[in-house]
Design a protein around this motif. Structure first.
Motif, PDB file in Angstrom:
ATOM      1  N   ARG A  22      -5.862  -0.947  -7.091  1.00 33.89           N
ATOM      2  CA  ARG A  22      -4.244  -1.783  -7.313  1.00 33.89           C
ATOM      3  C   ARG A  22      -3.532  -1.444  -7.308  1.00 33.89           C
ATOM      4  NH1 ARG A  22      -5.662  -5.768 -12.737  1.00 33.89           N
ATOM      5  NH2 ARG A  22      -3.969  -6.989 -11.834  1.00 33.89           N
ATOM      6  N   VAL A  23      -3.219  -0.442  -7.975  1.00 37.20           N
ATOM      7  CA  VAL A  23      -1.505   0.530  -7.749  1.00 37.20           C
ATOM      8  C   VAL A  23      -1.370   0.686  -6.783  1.00 37.20           C
ATOM      9  CG1 VAL A  23      -0.501   2.720  -8.552  1.00 37.20           C
ATOM     10  CG2 VAL A  23      -1.874   0.804 -10.524  1.00 37.20           C
ATOM     11  N   ALA A  24      -2.256   1.303  -5.783  1.00 42.84           N
ATOM     12  CA  ALA A  24      -2.104   2.042  -4.198  1.00 42.84           C
ATOM     13  C   ALA A  24      -1.577   0.577  -3.635  1.00 42.84           C
ATOM     14  CB  ALA A  24      -3.335   2.770  -3.952  1.00 42.84           C
ATOM     15  N   LEU A  25      -1.774  -0.439  -3.624  1.00 47.98           N
ATOM     16  CA  LEU A  25      -2.089  -1.536  -2.878  1.00 47.98           C
ATOM     17  C   LEU A  25      -0.473  -1.705  -2.919  1.00 47.98           C
ATOM     18  CD1 LEU A  25      -5.653  -2.863  -2.477  1.00 47.98           C
ATOM     19  CD2 LEU A  25      -4.340  -1.832  -0.420  1.00 47.98           C
ATOM     20  N   ALA A  26      -0.152  -2.319  -4.276  1.00 50.87           N
ATOM     21  CA  ALA A  26       0.823  -3.038  -5.059  1.00 50.87           C
ATOM     22  C   ALA A  26       1.978  -1.575  -4.569  1.00 50.87           C
ATOM     23  CB  ALA A  26       1.272  -2.504  -6.626  1.00 50.87           C
ATOM     24  N   GLY A  27       2.131  -0.308  -4.481  1.00 54.80           N
ATOM     25  CA  GLY A  27       2.605  -0.030  -3.913  1.00 54.80           C
ATOM     26  C   GLY A  27       2.647  -0.089  -1.993  1.00 54.80           C
ATOM     27  N   SER A  28       2.196  -0.326  -1.336  1.00 60.86           N
ATOM     28  CA  SER A  28       1.745  -0.346   0.076  1.00 60.86           C
ATOM     29  C   SER A  28       3.035  -1.400   0.658  1.00 60.86           C
ATOM     30  CB  SER A  28       0.741  -0.792   0.098  1.00 60.86           C
ATOM     31  OG  SER A  28       0.210  -2.049  -0.121  1.00 60.86           O
ATOM     32  N   LEU A  29       2.954  -2.686  -0.893  1.00 59.90           N
ATOM     33  CA  LEU A  29       4.150  -3.857  -0.284  1.00 59.90           C
ATOM     34  C   LEU A  29       4.812  -3.971  -1.335  1.00 59.90           C
ATOM     35  CD1 LEU A  29       1.560  -6.771  -2.723  1.00 59.90           C
ATOM     36  CD2 LEU A  29       2.238  -6.204   0.313  1.00 59.90           C
ATOM     37  N   LEU A  30       5.005  -2.422  -1.908  1.00 61.84           N
ATOM     38  CA  LEU A  30       6.977  -2.395  -2.086  1.00 61.84           C
ATOM     39  C   LEU A  30       6.890  -1.415  -1.072  1.00 61.84           C
ATOM     40  CD1 LEU A  30       6.410  -1.459  -5.941  1.00 61.84           C
ATOM     41  CD2 LEU A  30       7.878  -3.095  -5.630  1.00 61.84           C
ATOM     42  N   THR A  31       6.809  -1.096   0.061  1.00 62.68           N
ATOM     43  CA  THR A  31       6.971   0.249   0.549  1.00 62.68           C
ATOM     44  C   THR A  31       7.833  -0.589   2.118  1.00 62.68           C
ATOM     45  OG1 THR A  31       5.313   1.801   0.577  1.00 62.68           O
ATOM     46  CG2 THR A  31       6.615   1.858   2.758  1.00 62.68           C
ATOM     47  N   VAL A  32       6.838  -1.788   2.613  1.00 61.96           N
ATOM     48  CA  VAL A  32       7.913  -3.189   3.143  1.00 61.96           C
ATOM     49  C   VAL A  32       8.921  -2.831   3.764  1.00 61.96           C
ATOM     50  CG1 VAL A  32       7.654  -4.765   4.171  1.00 61.96           C
ATOM     51  CG2 VAL A  32       5.331  -4.307   3.522  1.00 61.96           C
ATOM     52  N   PRO A  33       9.591  -3.275   2.104  1.00 59.76           N
ATOM     53  CA  PRO A  33      11.491  -3.667   2.214  1.00 59.76           C
ATOM     54  C   PRO A  33      12.102  -1.994   2.804  1.00 59.76           C
ATOM     55  CG  PRO A  33      10.665  -3.848   0.526  1.00 59.76           C
ATOM     56  CD  PRO A  33       9.410  -4.476   1.288  1.00 59.76           C
ATOM     57  N   LEU A  46      -4.489   8.904  -1.946  1.00 59.83           N
ATOM     58  CA  LEU A  46      -4.973   7.358  -2.150  1.00 59.83           C
ATOM     59  C   LEU A  46      -3.918   6.535  -1.826  1.00 59.83           C
ATOM     60  CD1 LEU A  46      -6.563   5.060  -1.889  1.00 59.83           C
ATOM     61  CD2 LEU A  46      -6.500   4.575  -3.801  1.00 59.83           C
ATOM     62  N   VAL A  47      -2.894   6.595  -2.810  1.00 59.51           N
ATOM     63  CA  VAL A  47      -1.800   5.468  -2.867  1.00 59.51           C
ATOM     64  C   VAL A  47      -0.575   6.838  -1.893  1.00 59.51           C
ATOM     65  CG1 VAL A  47      -0.126   7.618  -3.911  1.00 59.51           C
ATOM     66  CG2 VAL A  47       0.590   5.644  -4.630  1.00 59.51           C
ATOM     67  N   GLY A  48      -0.655   7.351  -0.979  1.00 61.01           N
ATOM     68  CA  GLY A  48       0.253   8.218   0.003  1.00 61.01           C
ATOM     69  C   GLY A  48      -0.423   7.427   1.412  1.00 61.01           C
ATOM     70  N   THR A  49      -1.418   7.588   1.001  1.00 57.74           N
ATOM     71  CA  THR A  49      -2.627   6.515   2.155  1.00 57.74           C
ATOM     72  C   THR A  49      -1.804   4.937   2.755  1.00 57.74           C
ATOM     73  OG1 THR A  49      -4.523   8.079   2.729  1.00 57.74           O
ATOM     74  CG2 THR A  49      -4.599   5.854   3.531  1.00 57.74           C
ATOM     75  N   THR A  50      -1.762   4.529   1.400  1.00 55.37           N
ATOM     76  CA  THR A  50      -1.884   2.825   0.967  1.00 55.37           C
ATOM     77  C   THR A  50      -0.132   2.873   1.717  1.00 55.37           C
ATOM     78  OG1 THR A  50      -1.684   3.188  -1.121  1.00 55.37           O
ATOM     79  CG2 THR A  50      -3.665   2.303  -0.410  1.00 55.37           C
ATOM     80  N   ILE A  51       0.374   3.768   1.331  1.00 61.70           N
ATOM     81  CA  ILE A  51       2.146   3.941   1.146  1.00 61.70           C
ATOM     82  C   ILE A  51       2.415   3.448   2.656  1.00 61.70           C
ATOM     83  CG2 ILE A  51       4.184   4.554   0.714  1.00 61.70           C
ATOM     84  CD1 ILE A  51       3.533   5.180  -2.216  1.00 61.70           C
ATOM     85  N   PHE A  52       1.941   5.063   3.051  1.00 63.05           N
ATOM     86  CA  PHE A  52       2.216   5.084   4.849  1.00 63.05           C
ATOM     87  C   PHE A  52       1.881   4.371   5.251  1.00 63.05           C
ATOM     88  CE2 PHE A  52       3.894   8.905   2.590  1.00 63.05           C
ATOM     89  CZ  PHE A  52       4.855   9.279   3.313  1.00 63.05           C
ATOM     90  N   ALA A  53       0.217   3.864   5.312  1.00 64.42           N
ATOM     91  CA  ALA A  53       0.235   2.115   6.065  1.00 64.42           C
ATOM     92  C   ALA A  53       0.786   2.070   6.200  1.00 64.42           C
ATOM     93  CB  ALA A  53      -1.546   2.484   5.692  1.00 64.42           C
ATOM     94  N   ALA A  54       1.819   1.335   5.361  1.00 69.76           N
ATOM     95  CA  ALA A  54       2.798   0.600   5.424  1.00 69.76           C
ATOM     96  C   ALA A  54       4.002   0.144   6.449  1.00 69.76           C
ATOM     97  CB  ALA A  54       3.056  -0.141   3.528  1.00 69.76           C
ATOM     98  N   ALA A  55       4.042   1.298   6.024  1.00 74.13           N
ATOM     99  CA  ALA A  55       5.385   2.320   7.002  1.00 74.13           C
ATOM    100  C   ALA A  55       4.298   2.136   8.052  1.00 74.13           C
ATOM    101  CB  ALA A  55       5.310   3.963   6.642  1.00 74.13           C
ATOM    102  N   PHE A  56       3.690   2.653   8.676  1.00 71.72           N
ATOM    103  CA  PHE A  56       3.557   2.110   9.714  1.00 71.72           C
ATOM    104  C   PHE A  56       3.287   0.860  10.798  1.00 71.72           C
ATOM    105  CE2 PHE A  56      -0.418   1.079  12.935  1.00 71.72           C
ATOM    106  CZ  PHE A  56       0.228   1.447  14.403  1.00 71.72           C
TER     107      PHE A  56
END
Length: 428
Positions: A250-261, A378-388
């Motif tokens: 949940r923390v990792a996926l929240a990070g991915s959403l916060l990465t979008v903006p 893991l959190v890097g994966t979700t965050i940079f997946a959002a970055a992609f």
């Protein structure tokens, strides 16, 4: 061999020469490693206008090429985290920094517009650069988590995470100017030099305890900031892998959403101002610099506050709400005078840059010292997946609506992160 490093414990001869203050040297090296990668990761996207012209790319192809940087990190970060937990921070950082520097040097020679490499070759090189450079995320974070006790980890990890916007600010200020004036040979060579110099620093200074010296005893906040705050004062890893824990995800996926903006502002502010507002790159660079540098200051402040309160989750939720409001303001002000629009984008980008230290610290503490690398991967994966994904989605949203729709899309993602972030839990 397990060696307890809590107060009064005997320190093994091989680590005795490293006093507790060496943790600040380790933090400095971690900051340098993260910043070196960020010069490339943040600086190359801001060359988007020059890259689109020099390589003859459509806006969709530009989004794909730039998104490959984030995809490279996303597909490799968990693997780097597992390798870090297995082989240690120093080996992984050396491997990643040297190989990234070598690849960028190769790109400076063979993948410039003059060589006409083609979209696929350019995208493949940036994918590889992201995959190799992503090694710094888990490895530098785990080194910091190993050396700092819980009462200082929020501050230490936030300082390390501040290297991302600071390094990004250097890249934003330097690489577009190099690409415009001297071409992409110079734009690729500059981050190559940063990576290789930092590799020398890692080789020389990143010494000390690895996973085998982590204390099985958690450190209390009361002793964490004094002389007893020695390396290895981390809580033991839970029996369950962080990859199998719902709260960690949940923390990792929240990070991915916060990465979008964050990525939307970083990657498309220059294109938006050029295409929709007919302004030069200087205004876009100023907006991104404010977002990067202001976000860095905000990371340190929120990290220090979280050490005192023992709560990192509530601030993450608050930042998500404020980011959504700022990006919604940018959507409303899309057709307002350019300074107002740029101010809203800069504020949204600043807020979207301010939560990283909190999330990275929280997820590493949740996982425990022996598995911090995996959790950070893991959190890097979700965050940079959002970055992609974000640079791919923005052209789709733009084609279907307008730039106003793009900024509204960037406002929706952090709003969704608010309920996804787990509820408050005090640090031990």
């Amino acid at each position: 061999m397990t060696t307890s490093l809590s107060a009064g414990a005997r320190i093994a001869p091989e680590t005795r020469r490293y006093a507790p203050r060496h943790r600040w040297v380790v933090l400095s090296v971690g900051v340098a490693a993260q910043a070196s990668f960020s010069v490339m990761f943040s600086g190359i996207p801001v060359t988007g206008v020059v890259m689109r012209s020099g390589y003859h790319l459509s806006i969709g192809a530009l989004g794909l090429v730039l998104g490959c940087l984030g995809l490279g990190v996303a597909v490799s970060d968990i693997a780097w985290g597992l390798l870090t937990d297995r082989f240690g921070d120093r080996r992984v950082l050396l491997t990643g920094l040297v190989s990234t520097g070598a690849l960028l040097a190769l790109m400076a020679v063979a993948v410039t517009p003059a060589e006409r490499p083609g979209t696929a070759a350019l995208a493949g090189c940036l994918l590889a650069a992201g995959a190799l450079g992503g090694s710094v995320n888990g490895a530098s974070g785990r080194a910091v988590m190993t050396w700092f006790a819980d009462g200082e980890r929020g501050l230490a990890m936030s300082i390390r995470q501040t290297a991302i916007p600071v390094g990004g600010a250097v890249g934003v200020a330097l690489l577009p100017a190099l690409a415009s004036s001297y071409g992409f040979r110079a734009a690729y060579a500059a981050p190559a030099v940063f990576c290789l110099i930092t590799a020398v620093a890692v080789w020389h200074w990143l010494r000390g305890p690895g996973p085998e010296t982590a204390s099985p005893k958690p450190a209390s906040p009361e002793t964490a900031s004094g002389p007893e705050a020695v390396p290895g004062a981390c809580r033991p890893a839970p029996a369950v892998s962080p990859l199998r824990r719902r709260d960690v995800w949940r923390v990792a996926l929240a990070g991915s959403l916060l990465t979008v903006p964050q990525i939307a502002v970083l990657t498309f502010t220059a294109v938006f101002l050029h295409d929709a507002r007919d302004t030069g790159t200087a205004l876009a660079a100023a907006a991104v610099l404010v977002a990067q540098l202001g976000g860095g200051v905000a990371r340190i402040w929120t990290g220090r506050r979280s050490d005192r309160s023992g709560d990192r989750r509530t601030p993450i939720r608050l930042i998500g709400t404020l980011t959504a409001l700022a990006m919604a303001g940018a959507a409303v002000l899309t057709h307002a005078p350019a300074p107002l629009t740029v101010a809203a984008l800069a504020l949204g980008g600043l807020l979207a840059n301010s939560w990283h230290g909190l999330a990275y610290t929280e997820i590493a503490v949740m996982a425990g010292a022996d598995r911090a690398g995996t959790a950070l991967g893991l959190v890097g994966t979700t965050i940079f997946a959002a970055a992609f994904v974000t640079p791919l989605l923005v052209p789709v949203v733009l084609a279907a609506s307008s730039w106003q729709g793009v900024w509204a899309f960037a406002a929706t993602a952090p709003l969704l992160a608010v309920p996804l972030t787990p509820g408050r839990r005090r640090s031990p």
